[in-house]
Scaffold this motif. Structure first.
Motif, PDB file in Angstrom:
ATOM      1  N   UNK A   1       0.824  -1.223   0.000  1.00  0.00           N
ATOM      2  CA  UNK A   1       0.000   0.000   0.000  1.00  0.00           C
ATOM      3  C   UNK A   1       0.851   1.264   0.000  1.00  0.00           C
ATOM      4  N   UNK A   2       2.134   1.078  -0.100  1.00  0.00           N
ATOM      5  CA  UNK A   2       3.065   2.204  -0.162  1.00  0.00           C
ATOM      6  C   UNK A   2       4.460   1.661   0.063  1.00  0.00           C
TER       7      UNK A   2
ATOM      8  N   UNK B   1       7.954  -1.268   2.899  1.00  0.00           N
ATOM      9  CA  UNK B   1       6.565  -1.069   2.461  1.00  0.00           C
ATOM     10  C   UNK B   1       5.625  -1.450   3.592  1.00  0.00           C
ATOM     11  N   UNK B   2       4.375  -1.003   3.443  1.00  0.00           N
ATOM     12  CA  UNK B   2       3.353  -1.403   4.406  1.00  0.00           C
ATOM     13  C   UNK B   2       2.153  -1.965   3.664  1.00  0.00           C
ATOM     14  N   UNK B   3       1.523  -2.899   4.295  1.00  0.00           N
ATOM     15  CA  UNK B   3       0.277  -3.424   3.746  1.00  0.00           C
ATOM     16  C   UNK B   3      -0.499  -4.043   4.902  1.00  0.00           C
ATOM     17  N   UNK B   4      -1.759  -3.661   4.996  1.00  0.00           N
ATOM     18  CA  UNK B   4      -2.595  -4.087   6.107  1.00  0.00           C
ATOM     19  C   UNK B   4      -1.856  -3.793   7.425  1.00  0.00           C
ATOM     20  N   UNK B   5      -1.725  -4.759   8.303  1.00  0.00           N
ATOM     21  CA  UNK B   5      -1.105  -4.487   9.606  1.00  0.00           C
ATOM     22  C   UNK B   5       0.405  -4.713   9.604  1.00  0.00           C
ATOM     23  N   UNK B   6       0.979  -4.966   8.446  1.00  0.00           N
ATOM     24  CA  UNK B   6       2.401  -5.324   8.373  1.00  0.00           C
ATOM     25  C   UNK B   6       3.263  -4.194   7.810  1.00  0.00           C
ATOM     26  N   UNK B   7       4.378  -4.004   8.456  1.00  0.00           N
ATOM     27  CA  UNK B   7       5.436  -3.155   7.907  1.00  0.00           C
ATOM     28  C   UNK B   7       6.592  -4.084   7.570  1.00  0.00           C
TER      29      UNK B   7
END
Lengths: 299, 311
Positions: free
Chosen positions: B125-126, B136-142
């Protein structure tokens, strides 16, 4: 009645020096007075030798030993290295060499060996010396030591701005994270603890391949190290750290252009001066002696 | 009668304690399962790199054993668990992948915004890439994928590993709602940061040695830089749990930082810039510095009007 806590804000720093960058706080007053006396001027020796590293950036031990010898001799105006070390260490001393094991940029083993050799020359029994970092609180030699030699590489640090000689003593406390507040500003307090206070005889800031900028969780990239090939040596840890900080900032300015101050600002250096009275952080109170390679000295 | 009441009270407390304990175990298990499921799907090989046999796990206490210094950052964003895996290659530098379960997409986004340098990539997501480090990050994960020494092959492997891992995380999570209080006009790309902790604020913009804004786990804050024409500004917005808390924070700010502020909340600072602050409902908006009084006032107005959609 409890004393009201003093709040120091960004505006205090702006008032103290209207044009200073927040990363250039070394030497700025933190609005407090030192609790103990300190020398009016501190001598610091910067020694550089471009031949100290081979093509793989590994230390050449003999060159490194020679750099240490030159630095301590000059620092103490001694006729030779052994005489200089004798001013620092007695044969009866029990000596802890506080190094740093951070695996991306550790204290070079060759430097620990050079210090050990100098201690042997003074007459210190090998059983009465040890080098350690994270185990210092359990180390038998450190537990009974009468003298400390503080030696570590300088690097930018995510939480304190800089990994410094002052910060290197954080392993002498059981809960280092208790000192993380306000960019680790109170690290100087560790130097006042009974098992540390007054024992440090020499500080060596390793500037062979310093880290001037960090990225990622591990705060390291080879891209942000450079061959400075130097050591900064002194009996005043604050003056040595402040000198190193100026070089790191100058390197950042040269690499990034202006506007990239060390972040967070290494407040603990100024606080070690003005709050804990450990030494001098202001350039006006540091006598800097430079030896050896002069190119791109940055200071 | 009194004894019977006491017995009932003790029984009630026991049930509450047991339920609390069960909830805690369930929450811990959910975190572990989530990362465990992801771990099972992670690739063993990427380009010429092979995963080392053992992964390592860290929690918010043991993270200091693994990460010197920056461990505090992950704690400040409520990290739950970190999985660390190393990939090695015969002729290449090792690649370290750290997957942080931050417990919420908001905090995963927040920790991602801590370091905004780099080239933006279309991963998760970025995502950002700089000097051998992809985050990067996606949902609850970095996710952080890092190679100590950047080579062309390592760079390719890092980027491809990032894409693979991002695809393994099926869900997408929302960004923090507080971002909607950052006006979009003139907002500089890659300058937005989301945070809870005053130490993190001080990292980006040193405000004070004390937590004068009463920031904490229950406050959401966002920081952004602005460029309007030739003028620069920095805006901080904080959402408090109650209107009273927002007013208290404003009073503390005015007491310690802007004592000269008049009813408009605008102050000329010693370095020639302007600061301004106001509270509206649960929201506190502070222009930390602006090149003009007009810009400071305009940003305050934009921050306190009805929330806008954030990209």
């Amino acid at each position: 009645m409890a004393e009201k806590k003093k709040v120091i804000t960004r505006r205090d720093f702006i008032r103290a020096s209207s044009c200073v960058a927040m990363g250039s706080l070394v030497g700025l007053p933190l609005l407090e007075n030192p609790s103990v006396t300190k020398p009016t001027k501190s001598r610091v020796v910067l020694v550089r030798d471009r031949g100290v590293l081979d093509s793989q950036a590994q230390c050449r031990p003999r060159t490194l030993q020679n750099m240490v010898d030159r630095a301590v001799t000059t620092l103490l105006d001694a006729p030779d290295p052994t005489s200089a070390w004798k001013e620092l260490i007695r044969p009866t001393d029990i000596v802890g060499i506080k190094s740093n094991v951070w695996h991306y940029l550790p204290t070079p083993k060759a430097l620990e060996a050079a210090i050990r050799e100098s201690l042997v020359d003074v007459g210190v029994n090998e059983e009465n010396m040890a080098a350690d970092d994270r185990g210092v609180r359990r180390n038998a030699v450190f537990k009974r030591c009468t003298a400390l030699i503080n030696v570590r590489p300088m690097r930018t640090h995510h939480w304190s701005g800089l990994g410094t000689l002052i910060k290197n003593y954080v392993m002498f406390v059981p809960r280092p994270w208790k000192y993380h507040g306000n960019a680790c500003e109170n690290l100087g307090a560790i130097w006042q603890l009974p098992h540390v206070k007054g024992k440090t005889r020499l500080n060596i800031l390793v500037m062979l391949t310093p880290l001037f900028h960090g990225i990622g969780p591990h705060h390291f990239s080879r891209r942000y190290t450079w061959r400075y090939c130097g050591l900064i040596v002194g009996t005043d840890p604050v003056a040595v750290d402040a000198t190193g900080a100026r070089i790191i900032q100058a390197k950042r300015d040269a690499f990034f252009g202006t506007g990239r101050p060390i972040s967070p600002p290494p407040l603990h250096i100024a606080a070690a001066d003005t709050r804990f009275g450990l030494g001098n952080s202001h350039p006006d109170r540091i006598e800097l002696v430079m030896l050896g390679w002069e190119k791109d000295v940055l200071i | 009668m009194r004894g019977a009441l006491q017995t009932k009270a003790h029984f009630f407390l026991l049930i509450v304690s047991l339920l609390g304990g069960c909830m805690h175990v369930m929450i811990q298990k959910t975190y572990a399962d989530s990362l465990g499921v992801l771990r099972a799907a992670l690739p063993d090989r990427i380009e010429g790199w092979t995963a080392e046999p053992e992964d390592r796990f860290f929690d918010d206490e043991t993270i200091f054993d693994y990460i010197d210094g920056a461990g505090e950052v992950y704690r400040a964003y409520n990290m739950r668990t970190c999985l660390s895996r190393r990939y090695i290659a015969p002729k290449g530098p090792p690649i370290t992948m750290d997957i942080f379960d931050m417990g919420s997409s908001e905090d995963a986004f927040g920790v991602f915004t801590h370091d905004q340098d780099g080239e933006a990539l279309d991963v998760g997501q970025g995502a950002l890439y700089r000097s051998g480090w992809l985050s990067f990050w996606k949902d609850r994960f970095f996710v952080s994928i890092y190679v100590e020494e950047e080579t062309a092959a390592a760079k390719k492997a890092v980027r491809n590993l990032g894409k693979v891992v991002a695809l393994l995380i099926a869900a997408q999570g929302p960004k923090p709602r507080i971002l909607s209080h950052l006006p979009s006009e003139g907002r500089k790309p890659q300058s937005v940061r989301y945070l809870h902790h005053h130490m993190v604020l001080n990292y980006h913009f040193y405000l004070s040695n004390e937590n004068i804004l009463n920031l904490g786990p229950n406050t959401d804050a966002a920081l952004a830089d602005y460029q309007r024409g030739k003028e620069f500004a920095r805006l901080l917005v904080v959402m408090y749990p109650s209107e009273g808390k927002a007013k208290e924070a404003l009073a503390s700010l005015l007491l310690h930082y802007l004592p000269e502020a008049d009813s408009t909340g605008v102050v000329a600072l010693e370095n020639g810039t302007w600061a301004a602050a106001t509270a509206k409902g649960k929201l506190l908006a502070i222009v930390l510095e602006a090149d003009s009084c007009q810009l400071a006032k305009g940003l305050l107005k934009g921050a306190t009007k009805a929330p806008a959609q954030h990209d």
